[in-house]
Write an enzyme that holds these catalytic residues in place. Structure first.
Site, PDB file in Angstrom:
ATOM      1  N   HIS A 306      48.161  16.035  48.930  1.00 36.99           N
ATOM      2  CA  HIS A 306      48.398  17.155  48.294  1.00 36.99           C
ATOM      3  C   HIS A 306      47.935  16.615  46.814  1.00 36.99           C
ATOM      4  O   HIS A 306      48.152  15.540  46.410  1.00 36.99           O
ATOM      5  CB  HIS A 306      49.735  17.696  47.926  1.00 36.99           C
ATOM      6  CG  HIS A 306      50.056  18.921  47.416  1.00 36.99           C
ATOM      7  ND1 HIS A 306      50.041  19.135  46.109  1.00 36.99           N
ATOM      8  CD2 HIS A 306      49.869  20.251  48.239  1.00 36.99           C
ATOM      9  CE1 HIS A 306      50.147  20.266  45.854  1.00 36.99           C
ATOM     10  NE2 HIS A 306      50.110  21.271  46.915  1.00 36.99           N
ATOM     11  N   ASP A 363      51.785  23.109  54.750  1.00 38.84           N
ATOM     12  CA  ASP A 363      50.860  23.429  55.966  1.00 38.84           C
ATOM     13  C   ASP A 363      51.318  22.802  57.489  1.00 38.84           C
ATOM     14  O   ASP A 363      50.640  23.136  58.373  1.00 38.84           O
ATOM     15  CB  ASP A 363      49.566  23.631  55.650  1.00 38.84           C
ATOM     16  CG  ASP A 363      49.052  24.468  54.475  1.00 38.84           C
ATOM     17  OD1 ASP A 363      49.742  25.767  54.475  1.00 38.84           O
ATOM     18  OD2 ASP A 363      48.250  24.346  53.956  1.00 38.84           O
TER      19      ASP A 363
HETATM   20  N1  ACO Z   1      43.311  12.594  55.544  1.00 38.94           N
HETATM   21  C1  ACO Z   1      42.762  11.476  55.109  1.00 38.94           C
HETATM   22  N2  ACO Z   1      42.443  11.024  53.955  1.00 38.94           N
HETATM   23  C2  ACO Z   1      42.816  11.691  52.961  1.00 38.94           C
HETATM   24  C3  ACO Z   1      43.585  13.009  53.162  1.00 38.94           C
HETATM   25  C4  ACO Z   1      43.912  13.513  54.661  1.00 38.94           C
HETATM   26  N3  ACO Z   1      44.367  14.566  54.750  1.00 38.94           N
HETATM   27  N4  ACO Z   1      43.751  13.573  52.015  1.00 38.94           N
HETATM   28  C5  ACO Z   1      43.030  12.636  51.178  1.00 38.94           C
HETATM   29  N5  ACO Z   1      42.875  11.789  51.423  1.00 38.94           N
HETATM   30  C6  ACO Z   1      42.310  10.562  51.187  1.00 38.94           C
HETATM   31  C7  ACO Z   1      40.850  10.811  50.449  1.00 38.94           C
HETATM   32  O1  ACO Z   1      39.693  10.650  51.293  1.00 38.94           O
HETATM   33  C8  ACO Z   1      40.878   9.852  49.231  1.00 38.94           C
HETATM   34  O2  ACO Z   1      40.457   8.563  49.767  1.00 38.94           O
HETATM   35  P1  ACO Z   1      39.753   7.503  48.629  1.00 38.94           P
HETATM   36  O3  ACO Z   1      40.687   7.263  47.458  1.00 38.94           O
HETATM   37  O4  ACO Z   1      39.495   6.453  49.574  1.00 38.94           O
HETATM   38  O5  ACO Z   1      38.379   8.130  48.401  1.00 38.94           O
HETATM   39  C9  ACO Z   1      42.157   9.948  48.725  1.00 38.94           C
HETATM   40  O6  ACO Z   1      43.048  10.134  49.819  1.00 38.94           O
HETATM   41  C10 ACO Z   1      42.424  10.899  47.514  1.00 38.94           C
HETATM   42  O7  ACO Z   1      41.946  12.100  48.148  1.00 38.94           O
HETATM   43  P2  ACO Z   1      41.439  13.424  47.434  1.00 38.94           P
HETATM   44  O8  ACO Z   1      40.595  14.205  48.260  1.00 38.94           O
HETATM   45  O9  ACO Z   1      40.584  12.831  46.220  1.00 38.94           O
HETATM   46  O10 ACO Z   1      42.594  14.005  46.667  1.00 38.94           O
HETATM   47  P3  ACO Z   1      42.785  15.484  46.141  1.00 38.94           P
HETATM   48  O11 ACO Z   1      43.794  15.748  45.289  1.00 38.94           O
HETATM   49  O12 ACO Z   1      41.414  16.042  45.505  1.00 38.94           O
HETATM   50  O13 ACO Z   1      42.616  16.704  47.426  1.00 38.94           O
HETATM   51  C11 ACO Z   1      43.741  17.708  49.261  1.00 38.94           C
HETATM   52  C12 ACO Z   1      44.050  17.118  47.968  1.00 38.94           C
HETATM   53  C13 ACO Z   1      42.525  18.540  49.096  1.00 38.94           C
HETATM   54  C14 ACO Z   1      44.851  18.711  49.713  1.00 38.94           C
HETATM   55  C15 ACO Z   1      43.413  16.761  50.311  1.00 38.94           C
HETATM   56  O14 ACO Z   1      44.694  15.694  50.366  1.00 38.94           O
HETATM   57  C16 ACO Z   1      43.162  17.260  51.770  1.00 38.94           C
HETATM   58  O15 ACO Z   1      41.800  17.340  52.001  1.00 38.94           O
HETATM   59  N6  ACO Z   1      44.174  17.435  52.768  1.00 38.94           N
HETATM   60  C17 ACO Z   1      43.865  18.111  53.904  1.00 38.94           C
HETATM   61  C18 ACO Z   1      43.781  19.334  53.805  1.00 38.94           C
HETATM   62  C19 ACO Z   1      44.933  20.044  53.343  1.00 38.94           C
HETATM   63  O16 ACO Z   1      46.134  19.800  54.121  1.00 38.94           O
HETATM   64  N7  ACO Z   1      44.993  20.896  52.460  1.00 38.94           N
HETATM   65  C20 ACO Z   1      46.429  21.983  52.309  1.00 38.94           C
HETATM   66  C21 ACO Z   1      46.948  21.370  50.812  1.00 38.94           C
HETATM   67  S1  ACO Z   1      48.362  22.368  50.335  1.00 38.94           S
HETATM   68  C22 ACO Z   1      47.734  23.870  50.079  1.00 38.94           C
HETATM   69  O17 ACO Z   1      46.892  24.313  49.621  1.00 38.94           O
HETATM   70  C23 ACO Z   1      48.866  24.722  50.335  1.00 38.94           C
END
Ligand code: ACO
Length: 427
Positions: A306, A363
Site C-alpha cells: 500500500h 482487497d
Molecule cells: N508484490 C510484489 N512486490 C511488490 C508489491 C506486490 N504486491 N507491491 C510493491 N512491491 C515492491 C515493488 O516492486 C517495489 O520494489 P523495489 O523497491 O525493489 O523496486 C517496492 O515493493 C515498493 O513498491 P512501489 O510499487 O514503489 O510502491 P507504491 O507505493 O508505488 O505502490 C501499490 C503501492 C500500487 C499498492 C503496490 O504495492 C501494488 O502494486 N500492490 C498490488 C496491487 C494492489 O493490491 N493494489 C490495491 C491497493 S489498495 C487500494 O487501492 C484499495
C-alpha cells in the site's frame, strides 16, 4: 511559535511556512516556491505531495490508524450503519436520530432510475465489464439532471447527493442481471439500503427472495470499510475533475474509472483470480511468493502493499476477521481462504516483503467475503465503488465548499529543445 522551513538554492536562503494538521502532521507550504526561486518541486506519483487540507479522513500509515471525521474505523465498522457513515462523511457529524431518519428516507425514495437510462444500458454488450457500464451510466446521469451544470445552491447539491447515493446500487445491479440473462429488478423501498441492493441483485420474478441478515450485515461492514480513504487515486481524480467545476456526476464517473485499475480498486478482482490460479496450480503458495519477488516475472502479489500503510492496513485486519465469521455463519467452505492465509503467513515471514513493508491491504480478503455472499468476481470493484461513493461525494463537496483552485500540476520538460520545422517533402 509557528515553524519555518529554510531552503538554500544557489547560496540564497528562502523561508517557507510549515503547516501543522490536527494530528501533528507537518507540511512545508511551497505555494510561493516558484514565484520566489524559479524552481518547482518534482514528485512523481505524488508520494510526498499534499494536494489539499482536508477535515474528512485521517490515516496514519505507520501506526495503522484510520478515522472518519475522528471516529475510528473499528468502531464504525462494528456499530454503525453504512448510511450513518455516509452522512458523517458528507455532512461532518454523526446524524441525530431525526437527521438520520430524514436522510435514510430520502435515499430510500430516490432509488428509481429514469427509464430512459435503461435504453442507454440496453446498448451495452452482454459481456461489458460492469465498471465500464457503471462509469458510463453515472456520467449519463448528468444529462438527466442538467441543473447540476451551473447551480451551486446547497439544496440543489444535496438533492444530487441523495440521487447518487440512492441510484448507484440500482444501476450497479443491472450489469449482473444482464450477464445472467435475467430481467432487472426494480428497487423495493420497503427495504434498507443493503437489503435493497441484495434483493435487486438476487431476487427473481419466479420465486420469493428473503434477504439473509448475515449477508446484509456483512455487506454493511464492507461498505463502511471502503467508504473513504483520503487522497487516494480515485478520490484525487474526483477532486481534480471537480476542481474545473465539472458537475458532480461527471466527477464521480471519473473516480469510478480511476478505481477500476488493477493497482487500485480493481485489485480485489485480481486477488481472487490469483488465488484461484494458485489453487488450480496445486496450491503451491511459495511458487507465487517467489514469482512476486522476481521482478522479471512481471507478477505482483495482488492485495499486498500500500502506498501509505507501511505497517498494517487496519481494514484488512477487520476484513480478515469478518471473512472467518461470515464464512462460518453461512456454512461456506472456500478453499481459497486457506490459500490466502498461507500466502499471507509466508509473505509476512519473507525478507522481501518484510523489508519493503508489504502487508495485506483491504482487497486481500474482501473478495473472499463477496464470493461467500454470492457476488461474482467481475462485480467486486463495483462493490468497492458503492462503498466509496460517500467518500467521493464528501471530498468533492469539501473541495467545492472551500473554493479550491483548479488543479493543474506543473512538469519538468525533457523533450527536444527548439528546432526548425522541416517541410514534409524534405523529410
Ligand atoms: N508484490 C510484489 N512486490 C511488490 C508489491 C506486490 N504486491 N507491491 C510493491 N512491491 C515492491 C515493488 O516492486 C517495489 O520494489 P523495489 O523497491 O525493489 O523496486 C517496492 O515493493 C515498493 O513498491 P512501489 O510499487 O514503489 O510502491 P507504491 O507505493 O508505488 O505502490 C501499490 C503501492 C500500487 C499498492 C503496490 O504495492 C501494488 O502494486 N500492490 C498490488 C496491487 C494492489 O493490491 N493494489 C490495491 C491497493 S489498495 C487500494 O487501492 C484499495
Amino acid at each position: 511559535m509557528s515553524q519555518i522551513a529554510e531552503v538554500t538554492i544557489d547560496g540564497q536562503n528562502y523561508q517557507f511556512p510549515v503547516i501543522e494538521g490536527s494530528e501533528r502532521e507537518k507540511a512545508i507550504d511551497i505555494a510561493k516556491l516558484r514565484d520566489q526561486t524559479g524552481y518547482i518541486t518534482l514528485d512523481s506519483g505524488f508520494k510526498n505531495t499534499g494536494a489539499t487540507k482536508s477535515a474528512i479522513t485521517f490515516l496514519d500509515g505507520e501506526e495503522g490508524i484510520l478515522r472518519y471525521r475522528g471516529y475510528s474505523i473499528e468502531d464504525l465498522a462494528e456499530k454503525a450503519s453504512f448510511l450513518e457513515v455516509a452522512y458523517l462523511l458528507i455532512y461532518g457529524e454523526l446524524p441525530t436520530q431525526e437527521q438520520y431518519q430524514q436522510f435514510e428516507h430520502e435515499v430510500r425514495t430516490h432509488t428509481l432510475v429514469n427509464e430512459d437510462m435503461r435504453k442507454i444500458f440496453e446498448g451495452f454488450p452482454v459481456n461489458a465489464h460492469p465498471m465500464g457500464v457503471l462509469s458510463s451510466l453515472v456520467s449519463a446521469m448528468s444529462a438527466f439532471y442538467p441543473d447540476t451544470y451551473d447551480s451551486t445552491a446547497e439544496d440543489v447539491t444535496d438533492l444530487h447527493i441523495i440521487r447518487l447515493m440512492a441510484k448507484l446500487p440500482t444501476i450497479a445491479t443491472w450489469s449482473y442481471k444482464k450477464s445472467k440473462g435475467h430481467p432487472v429488478n426494480y428497487p423495493n423501498n420497503n427495504l434498507d439500503y443493503c437489503s435493497n441492493f441484495l434483493s435487486m441483485m438476487f431476487a427473481l420474478p419466479v420465486e420469493k427472495y428473503e434477504v439473509d441478515p448475515v449477508v446484509s450485515a456483512a455487506l454493511n461492514k464492507l461498505l463502511i470499510l471502503h467508504a473513504d480513504h483520503e487522497q487516494n487515486c480515485s478520490t484525487s481524480t474526483v477532486r481534480l475533475v471537480g476542481s474545473s467545476q465539472a458537475n458532480i456526476y461527471s466527477s464521480i464517473s471519473a473516480g469510478i474509472s480511476a478505481l477500476w485499475g488493477p493497482l487500485h480498486g480493481g485489485a480485489n478482482q485480481e486477488v481472487i483470480e490469483m488465488l484461484e490460479a494458485i489453487k488450480a496450480d496445486g496450491g503451491d503458495t511459495q511458487k507465487y511468493i517467489n514469482m512476486a519477488k522476481d521482478k522479471s516475472s512481471g507478477f505482483r502479489l495482488f492485495g499486498f502493499g500500500h502506498r501509505v500503510y507501511k505497517n498494517f492496513d487496519p481494514r484488512a485486519r477487520i476484513i480478515k476477521k469478518a471473512a472467518n465469521e461470515v464464512l462460518t455463519k453461512l456454512g461456506v467452505n472456500d478453499p481459497v481462504l486457506e490459500i490466502a492465509k498461507q500466502l499471507e503467513a509466508a509473505a509476512l515471514e519473507d525478507e522481501y516483503f518484510v523489508s519493503r513493508k508489504l502487508y495485506p491491504n483491504v482487497d486481500f480478503y474482501s473478495g473472499i467475503i463477496y464470493r461467500a455472499l454470492g457476488i461474482p468476481t467481475n462485480m467486486f470493484t463495483v462493490m468497492f465503488a458503492i462503498g466509496r461513493l460517500p467518500g467521493w461525494i464528501a471530498q468533492w463537496k469539501e473541495m467545492r465548499t472551500n473554493k479550491e483552485p483548479i488543479g493543474r500540476p506543473r512538469q519538468v520538460y525533457v523533450g527536444p529543445a527548439q528546432r526548425d520545422f522541416v517541410a514534409l517533402e524534405s523529410r
